[in-house]
Design a protein around this motif. Structure first.
Motif, PDB file in Angstrom:
ATOM      1  N   THR A  52      38.615 -15.749  -0.924  1.00  0.00           N
ATOM      2  CA  THR A  52      39.249 -15.669   0.385  1.00  0.00           C
ATOM      3  C   THR A  52      40.228 -14.513   0.544  1.00  0.00           C
ATOM      4  OG1 THR A  52      40.999 -17.184  -0.342  1.00  0.00           O
ATOM      5  CG2 THR A  52      39.072 -18.163   0.728  1.00  0.00           C
ATOM      6  N   GLU A  53      40.536 -13.792  -0.520  1.00  0.00           N
ATOM      7  CA  GLU A  53      41.559 -12.756  -0.427  1.00  0.00           C
ATOM      8  C   GLU A  53      41.039 -11.425   0.106  1.00  0.00           C
ATOM      9  OE1 GLU A  53      44.856 -10.531  -3.267  1.00  0.00           O
ATOM     10  OE2 GLU A  53      43.942 -12.397  -3.936  1.00  0.00           O
ATOM     11  N   PHE A  54      39.888 -10.958  -0.381  1.00  0.00           N
ATOM     12  CA  PHE A  54      39.400  -9.639   0.020  1.00  0.00           C
ATOM     13  C   PHE A  54      37.940  -9.667   0.455  1.00  0.00           C
ATOM     14  CE2 PHE A  54      37.418  -5.529  -0.916  1.00  0.00           C
ATOM     15  CZ  PHE A  54      38.194  -4.685  -0.145  1.00  0.00           C
ATOM     16  N   LEU A  55      37.062 -10.196  -0.378  1.00  0.00           N
ATOM     17  CA  LEU A  55      35.630 -10.176  -0.090  1.00  0.00           C
ATOM     18  C   LEU A  55      35.227 -11.192   0.985  1.00  0.00           C
ATOM     19  CD1 LEU A  55      34.447  -9.821  -3.782  1.00  0.00           C
ATOM     20  CD2 LEU A  55      34.557  -8.024  -2.053  1.00  0.00           C
ATOM     21  N   LYS A  56      35.946 -12.307   1.038  1.00  0.00           N
ATOM     22  CA  LYS A  56      35.781 -13.341   2.060  1.00  0.00           C
ATOM     23  C   LYS A  56      34.354 -13.860   2.184  1.00  0.00           C
ATOM     24  CE  LYS A  56      39.734 -11.659   4.685  1.00  0.00           C
ATOM     25  NZ  LYS A  56      40.721 -12.247   3.904  1.00  0.00           N
ATOM     26  N   ASP A  57      33.754 -14.176   1.043  1.00  0.00           N
ATOM     27  CA  ASP A  57      32.454 -14.838   1.039  1.00  0.00           C
ATOM     28  C   ASP A  57      32.250 -15.543  -0.299  1.00  0.00           C
ATOM     29  OD1 ASP A  57      31.894 -12.740  -0.673  1.00  0.00           O
ATOM     30  OD2 ASP A  57      30.208 -11.956   0.443  1.00  0.00           O
ATOM     31  N   LYS A  58      31.104 -16.167  -0.484  1.00  0.00           N
ATOM     32  CA  LYS A  58      30.809 -16.864  -1.736  1.00  0.00           C
ATOM     33  C   LYS A  58      30.487 -15.842  -2.814  1.00  0.00           C
ATOM     34  CE  LYS A  58      29.242 -21.317  -0.119  1.00  0.00           C
ATOM     35  NZ  LYS A  58      30.335 -22.073  -0.675  1.00  0.00           N
ATOM     36  N   ARG A  59      31.035 -16.067  -3.989  1.00  0.00           N
ATOM     37  CA  ARG A  59      30.815 -15.198  -5.144  1.00  0.00           C
ATOM     38  C   ARG A  59      30.710 -16.054  -6.402  1.00  0.00           C
ATOM     39  NH1 ARG A  59      30.699  -9.475  -4.161  1.00  0.00           N
ATOM     40  NH2 ARG A  59      30.737  -9.455  -1.903  1.00  0.00           N
ATOM     41  N   ILE A  60      30.209 -15.448  -7.456  1.00  0.00           N
ATOM     42  CA  ILE A  60      30.189 -16.100  -8.763  1.00  0.00           C
ATOM     43  C   ILE A  60      31.510 -15.771  -9.448  1.00  0.00           C
ATOM     44  CG2 ILE A  60      29.081 -16.237 -11.034  1.00  0.00           C
ATOM     45  CD1 ILE A  60      27.399 -17.412  -8.791  1.00  0.00           C
ATOM     46  N   GLN A  61      32.219 -16.815  -9.864  1.00  0.00           N
ATOM     47  CA  GLN A  61      33.479 -16.647 -10.586  1.00  0.00           C
ATOM     48  C   GLN A  61      33.210 -16.830 -12.070  1.00  0.00           C
ATOM     49  OE1 GLN A  61      36.823 -19.106  -9.319  1.00  0.00           O
ATOM     50  NE2 GLN A  61      37.379 -19.412 -11.449  1.00  0.00           N
ATOM     51  N   LEU A  62      33.682 -15.888 -12.861  1.00  0.00           N
ATOM     52  CA  LEU A  62      33.622 -15.974 -14.307  1.00  0.00           C
ATOM     53  C   LEU A  62      35.058 -15.907 -14.801  1.00  0.00           C
ATOM     54  CD1 LEU A  62      31.132 -14.545 -16.682  1.00  0.00           C
ATOM     55  CD2 LEU A  62      33.506 -13.972 -17.107  1.00  0.00           C
ATOM     56  N   SER A  63      35.547 -16.969 -15.429  1.00  0.00           N
ATOM     57  CA  SER A  63      36.940 -17.021 -15.893  1.00  0.00           C
ATOM     58  C   SER A  63      36.973 -16.891 -17.406  1.00  0.00           C
ATOM     59  CB  SER A  63      37.591 -18.343 -15.483  1.00  0.00           C
ATOM     60  OG  SER A  63      37.625 -18.460 -14.086  1.00  0.00           O
ATOM     61  N   VAL A  64      37.861 -16.022 -17.886  1.00  0.00           N
ATOM     62  CA  VAL A  64      38.016 -15.772 -19.315  1.00  0.00           C
ATOM     63  C   VAL A  64      39.437 -16.150 -19.719  1.00  0.00           C
ATOM     64  CG1 VAL A  64      37.953 -14.029 -21.145  1.00  0.00           C
ATOM     65  CG2 VAL A  64      36.365 -13.875 -19.209  1.00  0.00           C
ATOM     66  N   PHE A  65      39.559 -17.045 -20.694  1.00  0.00           N
ATOM     67  CA  PHE A  65      40.877 -17.419 -21.226  1.00  0.00           C
ATOM     68  C   PHE A  65      41.181 -16.550 -22.429  1.00  0.00           C
ATOM     69  CE2 PHE A  65      43.358 -19.778 -24.378  1.00  0.00           C
ATOM     70  CZ  PHE A  65      44.531 -19.950 -23.655  1.00  0.00           C
ATOM     71  N   MET A  66      42.361 -15.904 -22.405  1.00  0.00           N
ATOM     72  CA  MET A  66      42.793 -15.088 -23.525  1.00  0.00           C
ATOM     73  C   MET A  66      43.889 -15.825 -24.284  1.00  0.00           C
ATOM     74  SD  MET A  66      42.810 -11.227 -21.947  1.00  0.00           S
ATOM     75  CE  MET A  66      44.248 -11.518 -20.971  1.00  0.00           C
ATOM     76  N   SER A  67      43.636 -16.118 -25.546  1.00  0.00           N
ATOM     77  CA  SER A  67      44.652 -16.751 -26.386  1.00  0.00           C
ATOM     78  C   SER A  67      45.590 -15.666 -26.911  1.00  0.00           C
ATOM     79  CB  SER A  67      43.989 -17.502 -27.539  1.00  0.00           C
ATOM     80  OG  SER A  67      43.591 -16.606 -28.550  1.00  0.00           O
ATOM     81  N   PRO A  68      46.719 -16.054 -27.501  1.00  0.00           N
ATOM     82  CA  PRO A  68      47.650 -15.040 -28.025  1.00  0.00           C
ATOM     83  C   PRO A  68      47.055 -14.124 -29.084  1.00  0.00           C
ATOM     84  CG  PRO A  68      48.750 -17.144 -27.841  1.00  0.00           C
ATOM     85  CD  PRO A  68      47.289 -17.397 -27.555  1.00  0.00           C
ATOM     86  N   VAL A  69      45.968 -14.518 -29.736  1.00  0.00           N
ATOM     87  CA  VAL A  69      45.384 -13.657 -30.772  1.00  0.00           C
ATOM     88  C   VAL A  69      44.303 -12.735 -30.231  1.00  0.00           C
ATOM     89  CG1 VAL A  69      45.966 -15.207 -32.664  1.00  0.00           C
ATOM     90  CG2 VAL A  69      43.764 -15.441 -31.532  1.00  0.00           C
ATOM     91  N   ASN A  70      43.949 -12.850 -28.952  1.00  0.00           N
ATOM     92  CA  ASN A  70      42.980 -11.941 -28.346  1.00  0.00           C
ATOM     93  C   ASN A  70      43.649 -10.614 -27.985  1.00  0.00           C
ATOM     94  OD1 ASN A  70      41.677 -14.794 -26.861  1.00  0.00           O
ATOM     95  ND2 ASN A  70      40.418 -13.479 -28.131  1.00  0.00           N
ATOM     96  N   VAL A  71      42.837  -9.557 -27.896  1.00  0.00           N
ATOM     97  CA  VAL A  71      43.318  -8.271 -27.401  1.00  0.00           C
ATOM     98  C   VAL A  71      43.732  -8.476 -25.950  1.00  0.00           C
ATOM     99  CG1 VAL A  71      42.614  -5.925 -26.798  1.00  0.00           C
ATOM    100  CG2 VAL A  71      41.839  -6.937 -28.938  1.00  0.00           C
ATOM    101  N   HIS A  72      44.918  -8.033 -25.572  1.00  0.00           N
ATOM    102  CA  HIS A  72      45.397  -8.218 -24.209  1.00  0.00           C
ATOM    103  C   HIS A  72      45.358  -6.933 -23.389  1.00  0.00           C
ATOM    104  CE1 HIS A  72      46.347 -12.269 -25.206  1.00  0.00           C
ATOM    105  NE2 HIS A  72      46.839 -12.474 -23.996  1.00  0.00           N
ATOM    106  N   VAL A  73      44.618  -5.941 -23.850  1.00  0.00           N
ATOM    107  CA  VAL A  73      44.352  -4.762 -23.044  1.00  0.00           C
ATOM    108  C   VAL A  73      43.079  -5.064 -22.282  1.00  0.00           C
ATOM    109  CG1 VAL A  73      43.733  -2.318 -23.094  1.00  0.00           C
ATOM    110  CG2 VAL A  73      45.453  -3.197 -24.663  1.00  0.00           C
ATOM    111  N   ASN A  74      43.148  -5.074 -20.961  1.00  0.00           N
ATOM    112  CA  ASN A  74      41.967  -5.312 -20.137  1.00  0.00           C
ATOM    113  C   ASN A  74      41.326  -3.979 -19.797  1.00  0.00           C
ATOM    114  OD1 ASN A  74      42.936  -8.225 -18.159  1.00  0.00           O
ATOM    115  ND2 ASN A  74      42.619  -8.001 -20.328  1.00  0.00           N
ATOM    116  N   ARG A  75      40.041  -4.019 -19.486  1.00  0.00           N
ATOM    117  CA  ARG A  75      39.277  -2.801 -19.235  1.00  0.00           C
ATOM    118  C   ARG A  75      38.608  -2.875 -17.861  1.00  0.00           C
ATOM    119  NH1 ARG A  75      40.015   0.052 -23.752  1.00  0.00           N
ATOM    120  NH2 ARG A  75      40.350  -1.149 -25.613  1.00  0.00           N
TER     121      ARG A  75
END
Length: 184
Positions: free
Chosen positions: A85-108
């Motif tokens: 609802t924020e920008f694209l305003k239509d149905k999309r596929i959501q893929l959620s990734v949980f990062m634990s403290p031991v994961n790399v926290h630099v996003n690409r």
């Protein structure tokens, strides 16, 4: 392995904390060998976790407009259809990734293109599994559009441990697939 520039201050503070803690233990409890070794081991583990958090591994990525890279290291916890609802305003596929403290926290960047939308939302720092963390926590929303006109929206959400989001891009910037410039 390199360390992201946002990590230097945190690493320096961690080293200072470890030094002071170990000096105090050594000074006040010189005969408590078991306690000292427990503190030494915990200090080492804390230092390794902080290094893990801010590491920025070099990746060899063959840019491909037909592919979208996952912007984060971690565990895929949700794949579902949702209303954006924020920008694209239509149905999309959501893929959620949980990062634990031991994961790399630099996003690409998931693909090459132009930043069409960038919005920072201040907020709370609820734990990731809280039902309202995705809407009430501090977050950024970014949309990249490639040369074929395909737009991909991705969002970073801060949490109870990773309490800040740092980006070095703005709307209109050209970005390369796999380029990393965010630290949580």
């Amino acid at each position: 392995m390199t360390i992201h520039k946002e990590g230097y201050t945190s690493i320096a503070l961690c080293v200072l904390f470890i030094f002071v803690l170990n000096a105090v233990i050594q000074f006040y409890f010189p005969q408590a060998h078991v306690v000292k070794w427990i503190i030494y081991i915990l200090s080492f583990l804390l230092f390794v976790i902080i290094l893990q958090f801010f590491r920025s591994p070099s990746l060899s990525i063959d840019a491909d407009e037909a592919q979208i890279l996952c912007p984060a290291d971690g565990k895929v916890v949700v794949i579902e259809e949702t209303d954006e609802t924020e920008f694209l305003k239509d149905k999309r596929i959501q893929l959620s990734v949980f990062m634990s403290p031991v994961n790399v926290h630099v996003n690409r960047n998931p693909m090459s293109g132009v930043i069409k939308y960038f919005k920072y939302n201040p907020g709370k720092y609820l734990v990731a599994w809280h039902p309202k963390s995705s809407t009430e926590n501090e977050r950024t929303t970014i949309v990249i559009e490639n040369s074929a006109g395909v737009a991909v929206l991705f969002r970073q959400i801060a949490g109870a441990l990773a309490r800040r989001i740092v980006w070095y891009v703005k709307e209109g910037d050209q970005v390369q697939q796999g380029g990393g410039n965010l630290v949580l």
